[in-house]
Design a protein around this motif. Structure first.
Motif, PDB file in Angstrom:
ATOM      1  N   UNK A 272       3.338 -32.118 -37.769  1.00 44.85           N
ATOM      2  CA  UNK A 272       4.746 -31.919 -38.152  1.00 44.85           C
ATOM      3  C   UNK A 272       5.635 -32.939 -37.445  1.00 44.85           C
ATOM      4  N   UNK A 273       5.386 -33.128 -36.153  1.00 46.64           N
ATOM      5  CA  UNK A 273       6.219 -34.057 -35.372  1.00 46.64           C
ATOM      6  C   UNK A 273       6.044 -35.493 -35.852  1.00 46.64           C
ATOM      7  N   UNK A 274       4.806 -35.848 -36.172  1.00 49.47           N
ATOM      8  CA  UNK A 274       4.566 -37.210 -36.653  1.00 49.47           C
ATOM      9  C   UNK A 274       5.368 -37.462 -37.930  1.00 49.47           C
ATOM     10  N   UNK A 275       5.441 -36.439 -38.763  1.00 53.06           N
ATOM     11  CA  UNK A 275       6.238 -36.548 -39.987  1.00 53.06           C
ATOM     12  C   UNK A 275       7.730 -36.717 -39.693  1.00 53.06           C
ATOM     13  N   UNK A 276       8.165 -36.199 -38.560  1.00 48.95           N
ATOM     14  CA  UNK A 276       9.595 -36.296 -38.217  1.00 48.95           C
ATOM     15  C   UNK A 276       9.939 -37.618 -37.546  1.00 48.95           C
ATOM     16  N   UNK A 277       9.090 -38.050 -36.607  1.00 47.69           N
ATOM     17  CA  UNK A 277       9.450 -39.254 -35.822  1.00 47.69           C
ATOM     18  C   UNK A 277       8.810 -40.528 -36.376  1.00 47.69           C
ATOM     19  N   UNK A 278       7.941 -40.362 -37.370  1.00 45.81           N
ATOM     20  CA  UNK A 278       7.291 -41.504 -38.039  1.00 45.81           C
ATOM     21  C   UNK A 278       6.363 -42.331 -37.154  1.00 45.81           C
ATOM     22  N   UNK A 279       5.853 -41.718 -36.121  1.00 43.68           N
ATOM     23  CA  UNK A 279       4.775 -42.321 -35.342  1.00 43.68           C
ATOM     24  C   UNK A 279       4.090 -41.173 -34.611  1.00 43.68           C
ATOM     25  N   UNK A 280       3.005 -41.478 -33.927  1.00 40.56           N
ATOM     26  CA  UNK A 280       2.316 -40.417 -33.189  1.00 40.56           C
ATOM     27  C   UNK A 280       3.247 -39.906 -32.086  1.00 40.56           C
ATOM     28  N   UNK A 281       3.485 -38.593 -32.043  1.00 39.83           N
ATOM     29  CA  UNK A 281       4.375 -38.013 -31.015  1.00 39.83           C
ATOM     30  C   UNK A 281       3.742 -38.218 -29.644  1.00 39.83           C
TER      31      UNK A 281
END
Ligand code: GP9
Length: 411
Positions: A272-281
């Motif tokens: 989910x986070x990767x989808x938000x920040x557009x890179x590996x969290x």
């Protein structure tokens, strides 16, 4: 050389004459309101999920404010209380203990003490028991005139571990208005609580709906908690305007520390986070806190990409208040005027870790075994030998800081 001079020398800072400092005194004589927002990470600012903003109010406020999107936390084991300590002092917190528990028996030079000399009244609001993190000792050591804790707020309108942010702002406002109406300048720090882990906002207070994929995830709960934080701040700012305080206010907002720690996340959360920040969290997202300054009556409207630390927040604000820190021992710097930076991390990163304008470095056994990442690209740097001098400078600075803390006289 004096200690402030020594620190400037190690950091490579050439003092700029006061009359040439940008934003010098732009908020001189105004009331200072500081919101230290619980677990507020920078990636939520300007973030949209399914077309909806998480922080619509702050995104709007930013248009006329000064916003620093590349500032990083430096807390130690004292978490929230370390962040309070750092804002009020621009000193490194202690490495392995909560600073509030170790150093509150000392005379600590601080912003409240500097502002006292300018005839400000100083106070802090936090809706927990003041003995938590030994704040009952830390606040007097920092020189606050007054604190407001759970005894003042009572157990009303609770979210998680204390009264809601909305309630806290509502109760704090008349205290501030009283001072303002009597012509008394003030510095008020408000330490929020509603967005504390595990980020459960009651249904009737939720300000954000998210797509089904966020249901039952800590990421979804976190975004809703930050959305609530934003909505509560909107109400506060509106009340400051309605009550005639806004034009005389410099409002500072920053996050105390991370909310979403990789060790507390499931695989689905990372997706989910990767989808938000557009890179590996990663830890770079985790440690990145927002820092925003709004000045009533001034249109600033600048995003400053400079790399900064939690220790830099107070010196940056002090310059805007027209305070000189030339003779005040501090390890941060005014990042508007001194954008060339170097700062250390401990506790949540290996000792010897540092950030400069270009990289973040993590040592292993020593320098050569460490890892360096370019801040802009997040790529690992194959050759980082050119930064060895910074590694030495950081260890010098942290040693100086510890020596200084230990030299402070007992109260
Ligand atoms: C409680 C507050 C939050 O008073 O300090 O807890 P923390 O984030 O420091 O663990």
């Amino acid at each position: 050389a004096s200690l402030p001079e020594k620190i400037r020398e190690i950091k490579g800072i050439e003092p700029i004459p006061a009359e040439n400092l940008k934003l010098r005194g732009i908020a001189e004589g105004k009331n200072l309101i500081v919101i230290q927002a619980e677990a507020f990470q920078d990636f939520t600012i300007n973030l949209k999920v399914d077309g909806k903003e998480i922080t619509p109010f702050l995104n709007d406020l930013l248009q006329g404010s000064l916003y620093f999107p590349n500032v990083f936390q430096q807390i130690g084991p004292g978490n929230t209380s370390d962040a309070e300590f750092m804002f009020n002092t621009s000193l490194y917190p202690s490495a392995w203990t909560a600073t509030s528990e170790t150093f509150s028996d000392r005379e600590i030079p601080s912003l409240p003490k500097l502002l006292k000399k300018e005839d400000y009244q100083t106070m802090t609001f936090h809706a927990n028991d003041v003995t938590f993190w030994s704040r009952d000792k830390m606040y007097p050591a920092l020189g606050f005139d007054k604190y407001y804790d759970i005894e003042f707020f009572g157990n009303e309108d609770v979210i998680g571990i204390g009264p809601s942010d909305e309630y806290v702002y509502e109760k704090a406002l008349p205290e501030l208005k009283k001072l303002h109406d009597s012509g008394q300048k003030f510095y008020a720090q408000i330490v929020t609580l509603s967005s504390h882990h595990p980020f459960k906002i009651p249904d009737d207070k939720k300000t954000l709906q998210l797509p089904a994929e966020f249901d039952g995830s800590i990421v979804g709960d976190y975004l809703k908690a930050i959305s609530y934080t934003d909505a509560a701040i909107e109400k506060l700012v509106q009340s400051l305007k309605d009550e005639g305080l806004w034009e005389d206010t410099i409002l500072v907002l920053y996050g105390d520390h991370f909310g979403l720690q990789p060790s507390g996340l499931k695989e689905n959360d990372f997706d989910l986070l990767e989808g938000l920040v557009n890179h590996e969290y990663s830890f770079l997202d985790q440690f990145n806190i927002p820092f925003i300054v709004a000045v009533g009556g001034e249109k600033l409207g600048e995003v400053n990409e400079v790399v900064g630390s939690q220790l830099d927040i107070m010196p940056t604000v002090a310059n805007m208040l027209g305070l000189s820190l030339d003779d005040y021992v501090h390890f941060g710097q005014d990042i508007v005027n001194y954008p060339d930076n170097l700062f250390g991390m401990r506790y949540y990163m290996p000792v010897g870790s540092f950030f400069n304008n270009k990289i973040v470095f993590k040592p292993a056994e020593g320098f050569a075994d460490g890892e360096a990442f370019e801040l802009q690209s997040r790529e690992t740097l194959a050759d980082f030998s050119q930064y060895e001098k910074d590694y030495e400078r950081i260890s010098e600075l942290l040693n100086l800081s510890d020596e200084y803390m230990n030299s402070l006289p007992k109260r």
